[in-house]
Design an enzyme around this catalytic site. Structure first.
Site, PDB file in Angstrom:
ATOM      1  N   TYR A 103      46.190  53.589  26.501  1.00  0.00           N
ATOM      2  CA  TYR A 103      45.487  52.376  26.058  1.00  0.00           C
ATOM      3  C   TYR A 103      46.153  51.743  24.829  1.00  0.00           C
ATOM      4  O   TYR A 103      46.215  50.519  24.710  1.00  0.00           O
ATOM      5  CB  TYR A 103      44.001  52.680  25.822  1.00  0.00           C
ATOM      6  CG  TYR A 103      43.267  52.840  27.132  1.00  0.00           C
ATOM      7  CD1 TYR A 103      43.053  54.091  27.698  1.00  0.00           C
ATOM      8  CD2 TYR A 103      42.852  51.711  27.842  1.00  0.00           C
ATOM      9  CE1 TYR A 103      42.422  54.216  28.935  1.00  0.00           C
ATOM     10  CE2 TYR A 103      42.231  51.825  29.077  1.00  0.00           C
ATOM     11  CZ  TYR A 103      42.029  53.082  29.625  1.00  0.00           C
ATOM     12  OH  TYR A 103      41.420  53.197  30.851  1.00  0.00           O
ATOM     13  N   ARG A 115      49.106  49.769  26.251  1.00  0.00           N
ATOM     14  CA  ARG A 115      48.692  48.515  26.926  1.00  0.00           C
ATOM     15  C   ARG A 115      48.245  47.486  25.890  1.00  0.00           C
ATOM     16  O   ARG A 115      48.552  46.298  26.019  1.00  0.00           O
ATOM     17  CB  ARG A 115      47.553  48.791  27.921  1.00  0.00           C
ATOM     18  CG  ARG A 115      48.005  49.472  29.197  1.00  0.00           C
ATOM     19  CD  ARG A 115      46.817  49.781  30.084  1.00  0.00           C
ATOM     20  NE  ARG A 115      46.216  48.566  30.650  1.00  0.00           N
ATOM     21  CZ  ARG A 115      44.980  48.540  31.170  1.00  0.00           C
ATOM     22  NH1 ARG A 115      44.223  49.628  31.124  1.00  0.00           N
ATOM     23  NH2 ARG A 115      44.499  47.431  31.684  1.00  0.00           N
ATOM     24  N   ASN A 136      39.018  42.066  33.492  1.00  0.00           N
ATOM     25  CA  ASN A 136      40.225  42.337  32.717  1.00  0.00           C
ATOM     26  C   ASN A 136      39.878  42.718  31.279  1.00  0.00           C
ATOM     27  O   ASN A 136      38.896  42.224  30.711  1.00  0.00           O
ATOM     28  CB  ASN A 136      41.151  41.115  32.719  1.00  0.00           C
ATOM     29  CG  ASN A 136      41.594  40.742  34.120  1.00  0.00           C
ATOM     30  OD1 ASN A 136      41.508  41.557  35.048  1.00  0.00           O
ATOM     31  ND2 ASN A 136      42.023  39.508  34.315  1.00  0.00           N
ATOM     32  N   ASP A 151      42.325  42.454  28.934  1.00  0.00           N
ATOM     33  CA  ASP A 151      43.277  41.743  28.059  1.00  0.00           C
ATOM     34  C   ASP A 151      42.563  40.564  27.388  1.00  0.00           C
ATOM     35  O   ASP A 151      41.414  40.250  27.708  1.00  0.00           O
ATOM     36  CB  ASP A 151      44.498  41.280  28.882  1.00  0.00           C
ATOM     37  CG  ASP A 151      44.152  40.270  29.978  1.00  0.00           C
ATOM     38  OD1 ASP A 151      44.548  40.488  31.139  1.00  0.00           O
ATOM     39  OD2 ASP A 151      43.470  39.276  29.673  1.00  0.00           O
ATOM     40  N   HIS A 159      34.285  45.000  31.723  1.00  0.00           N
ATOM     41  CA  HIS A 159      34.955  46.318  31.656  1.00  0.00           C
ATOM     42  C   HIS A 159      35.470  46.615  30.259  1.00  0.00           C
ATOM     43  O   HIS A 159      36.302  47.500  30.078  1.00  0.00           O
ATOM     44  CB  HIS A 159      36.118  46.366  32.658  1.00  0.00           C
ATOM     45  CG  HIS A 159      35.643  46.478  34.080  1.00  0.00           C
ATOM     46  ND1 HIS A 159      36.490  46.373  35.150  1.00  0.00           N
ATOM     47  CD2 HIS A 159      34.401  46.663  34.616  1.00  0.00           C
ATOM     48  CE1 HIS A 159      35.798  46.508  36.281  1.00  0.00           C
ATOM     49  NE2 HIS A 159      34.526  46.672  35.976  1.00  0.00           N
ATOM     50  N   CYS A 199      33.010  53.998  18.907  1.00  0.00           N
ATOM     51  CA  CYS A 199      32.746  55.278  18.228  1.00  0.00           C
ATOM     52  C   CYS A 199      31.666  56.037  19.004  1.00  0.00           C
ATOM     53  O   CYS A 199      30.573  55.520  19.242  1.00  0.00           O
ATOM     54  CB  CYS A 199      32.257  55.014  16.800  1.00  0.00           C
ATOM     55  SG  CYS A 199      31.820  56.526  15.911  1.00  0.00           S
ATOM     56  N   THR A 203      41.209  39.258  42.375  1.00  0.00           N
ATOM     57  CA  THR A 203      40.628  40.596  42.390  1.00  0.00           C
ATOM     58  C   THR A 203      40.629  41.135  43.813  1.00  0.00           C
ATOM     59  O   THR A 203      40.373  40.409  44.766  1.00  0.00           O
ATOM     60  CB  THR A 203      39.206  40.621  41.779  1.00  0.00           C
ATOM     61  OG1 THR A 203      38.708  41.970  41.807  1.00  0.00           O
ATOM     62  CG2 THR A 203      38.256  39.677  42.485  1.00  0.00           C
ATOM     63  N   SER A 204      40.896  42.445  43.906  1.00  0.00           N
ATOM     64  CA  SER A 204      41.071  43.059  45.234  1.00  0.00           C
ATOM     65  C   SER A 204      39.738  43.309  45.942  1.00  0.00           C
ATOM     66  O   SER A 204      39.701  43.610  47.127  1.00  0.00           O
ATOM     67  CB  SER A 204      41.824  44.388  45.089  1.00  0.00           C
ATOM     68  OG  SER A 204      41.139  45.230  44.161  1.00  0.00           O
ATOM     69  N   GLU A 243      46.788  37.096  48.385  1.00  0.00           N
ATOM     70  CA  GLU A 243      46.750  37.599  49.772  1.00  0.00           C
ATOM     71  C   GLU A 243      45.308  37.836  50.188  1.00  0.00           C
ATOM     72  O   GLU A 243      44.386  37.623  49.405  1.00  0.00           O
ATOM     73  CB  GLU A 243      47.572  38.895  49.861  1.00  0.00           C
ATOM     74  CG  GLU A 243      47.122  39.946  48.876  1.00  0.00           C
ATOM     75  CD  GLU A 243      48.193  41.033  48.641  1.00  0.00           C
ATOM     76  OE1 GLU A 243      49.401  40.728  48.574  1.00  0.00           O
ATOM     77  OE2 GLU A 243      47.772  42.196  48.503  1.00  0.00           O
TER      78      GLU A 243
HETATM   79  N1  APR Z   1      47.753  35.156  42.018  1.00  0.00           N
HETATM   80  C1  APR Z   1      46.612  35.439  42.695  1.00  0.00           C
HETATM   81  N2  APR Z   1      46.218  36.689  43.030  1.00  0.00           N
HETATM   82  C2  APR Z   1      47.042  37.698  42.668  1.00  0.00           C
HETATM   83  C3  APR Z   1      48.257  37.486  41.969  1.00  0.00           C
HETATM   84  C4  APR Z   1      48.599  36.150  41.644  1.00  0.00           C
HETATM   85  N3  APR Z   1      49.717  35.848  40.977  1.00  0.00           N
HETATM   86  N4  APR Z   1      48.853  38.702  41.772  1.00  0.00           N
HETATM   87  C5  APR Z   1      48.039  39.625  42.309  1.00  0.00           C
HETATM   88  N5  APR Z   1      46.951  39.031  42.854  1.00  0.00           N
HETATM   89  C6  APR Z   1      45.822  39.680  43.507  1.00  0.00           C
HETATM   90  C7  APR Z   1      46.206  40.809  44.429  1.00  0.00           C
HETATM   91  O1  APR Z   1      46.411  40.320  45.745  1.00  0.00           O
HETATM   92  C8  APR Z   1      44.944  41.701  44.351  1.00  0.00           C
HETATM   93  O2  APR Z   1      43.993  41.304  45.325  1.00  0.00           O
HETATM   94  O3  APR Z   1      45.059  40.275  42.470  1.00  0.00           O
HETATM   95  C9  APR Z   1      44.388  41.426  42.956  1.00  0.00           C
HETATM   96  C10 APR Z   1      44.597  42.575  41.984  1.00  0.00           C
HETATM   97  O4  APR Z   1      43.846  43.660  42.453  1.00  0.00           O
HETATM   98  P1  APR Z   1      43.715  44.967  41.543  1.00  0.00           P
HETATM   99  O5  APR Z   1      45.057  45.366  41.055  1.00  0.00           O
HETATM  100  O6  APR Z   1      42.875  45.921  42.322  1.00  0.00           O
HETATM  101  O7  APR Z   1      42.905  44.464  40.261  1.00  0.00           O
HETATM  102  P2  APR Z   1      41.349  44.231  40.115  1.00  0.00           P
HETATM  103  O8  APR Z   1      40.769  43.686  41.382  1.00  0.00           O
HETATM  104  O9  APR Z   1      41.168  43.447  38.876  1.00  0.00           O
HETATM  105  O10 APR Z   1      40.791  45.723  39.870  1.00  0.00           O
HETATM  106  C11 APR Z   1      39.409  45.846  39.612  1.00  0.00           C
HETATM  107  O11 APR Z   1      39.698  48.195  39.207  1.00  0.00           O
HETATM  108  O12 APR Z   1      40.892  49.944  38.334  1.00  0.00           O
HETATM  109  C12 APR Z   1      39.813  49.119  38.117  1.00  0.00           C
HETATM  110  O13 APR Z   1      38.919  48.607  36.014  1.00  0.00           O
HETATM  111  C13 APR Z   1      39.982  48.311  36.863  1.00  0.00           C
HETATM  112  O14 APR Z   1      39.138  46.096  36.405  1.00  0.00           O
HETATM  113  C14 APR Z   1      39.890  46.868  37.333  1.00  0.00           C
HETATM  114  C15 APR Z   1      39.182  46.992  38.674  1.00  0.00           C
END
Ligand code: APR
Length: 240
Positions: free
Chosen positions: A61, A64, A97, A99, A114, A122, A182-183, A209
């Protein structure tokens, strides 16, 4: 007020994930070369992992957080800030996120469900303090001066995200729900689209995607966040 695809829109909820920061150079979690390709999240992002190997978790952490100074907000972050400041109704931004790119992109209201890399929690007094330098197992809490009680103020797997009640209230009353980058694999955020739909909102997904929840959205804009987010914001502000 405004219209989106002939639908009256007064309240918007925007959910962002790691994909909105990807083009700023911040690694996502599950894409190729993502953070969870390099580290098993069960070794890094759980209370048990922190108890087992605090030095590894502090290092992950701190690294990052330190990298944040070398990245900049991108056109997607700044477009959302424009939407928040110029849309005639309400815009509630919730991010998974940790960040600070939404804030540096101009957003004044950001709900970090998150937690944040730039905060440390603390475990003695439960206060959150700014993390401006590296901290570890001998650091002193600025609030209660306890030593060795500081952890990242980030929500780990198995922990309850922040602000869930406020987020659910926003989802229940919004007309438009937008998920960006987000995935759709991690709950409760992955369930927000269904909550918003059940409460009558129109739903839009922006992703590079197809995600795990794409089929739950009314509309999908497939492409890069730095192109699709400014495009959607222009559409919303032109209708205002
Ligand atoms: N533009 C649009 N979408 C994008 C881009 C981009 N340039 N780059 C990546 N992506 C999409 C990917 O296709 C994917 O669906 O962003 C998503 C990222 O997915 P993850 O890496 O799973 O991130 P996230 O969905 O934020 O994860 C959720 O999981 O591990 C935990 O706490 C962590 O907050 C996080 C949570």
């Amino acid at each position: 007020m405004a219209y989106f695809r002939n639908r009256f829109v007064q309240r918007i909820v925007v959910l962002t994930g790691a994909g909105i920061s990807a083009e700023s150079g911040v690694p996502t979690f599950r894409d190729k070369d993502g953070l969870w390709e390099k580290h098993d999240p069960m070794d890094i992002a759980t209370p048990e992992a922190f108890a087992r190997d605090p030095a590894l978790v502090y290092r992950f952490y701190n690294e990052r957080r330190n990298k944040l100074s070398s990245v900049q907000p991108n056109l997607a972050h700044t477009a959302l800030a424009q939407l928040q400041s110029h849309f005639p109704g309400e815009v509630f931004l919730v991010t998974q996120n940790v960040d600070d790119l939404h804030e540096r992109g101009g957003s004044e209201q950001v709900c970090h469900m998150h937690g944040q890399l730039q905060a440390m929690l603390c475990t003695a007094c439960n206060s959150s303090s700014p993390a401006t330098v590296d901290y570890n197992s001998i650091s002193v809490c600025p609030a209660c001066t306890s030593r060795g009680t500081l952890r990242p103020d980030v929500v780990w797997f198995g922990e309850i995200p922040y602000f869930i009640e406020e987020i659910e209230t926003q989802l229940a009353s919004c007309d438009l729900f937008i998920a960006i980058g987000t995935s759709g694999l991690v709950y409760p955020a992955a369930g927000f689209v269904q909550h918003a739909r059940l409460c009558g909102a129109t739903t839009v997904e922006i992703n590079r995607e197809i995600s795990d929840v794409t089929e739950l959205f009314h509309h999908q804009r497939q492409g890069l966040a730095t192109i699709e987010v400014p495009g959607l914001v222009r559409e919303l502000l032109q209708q205002a």
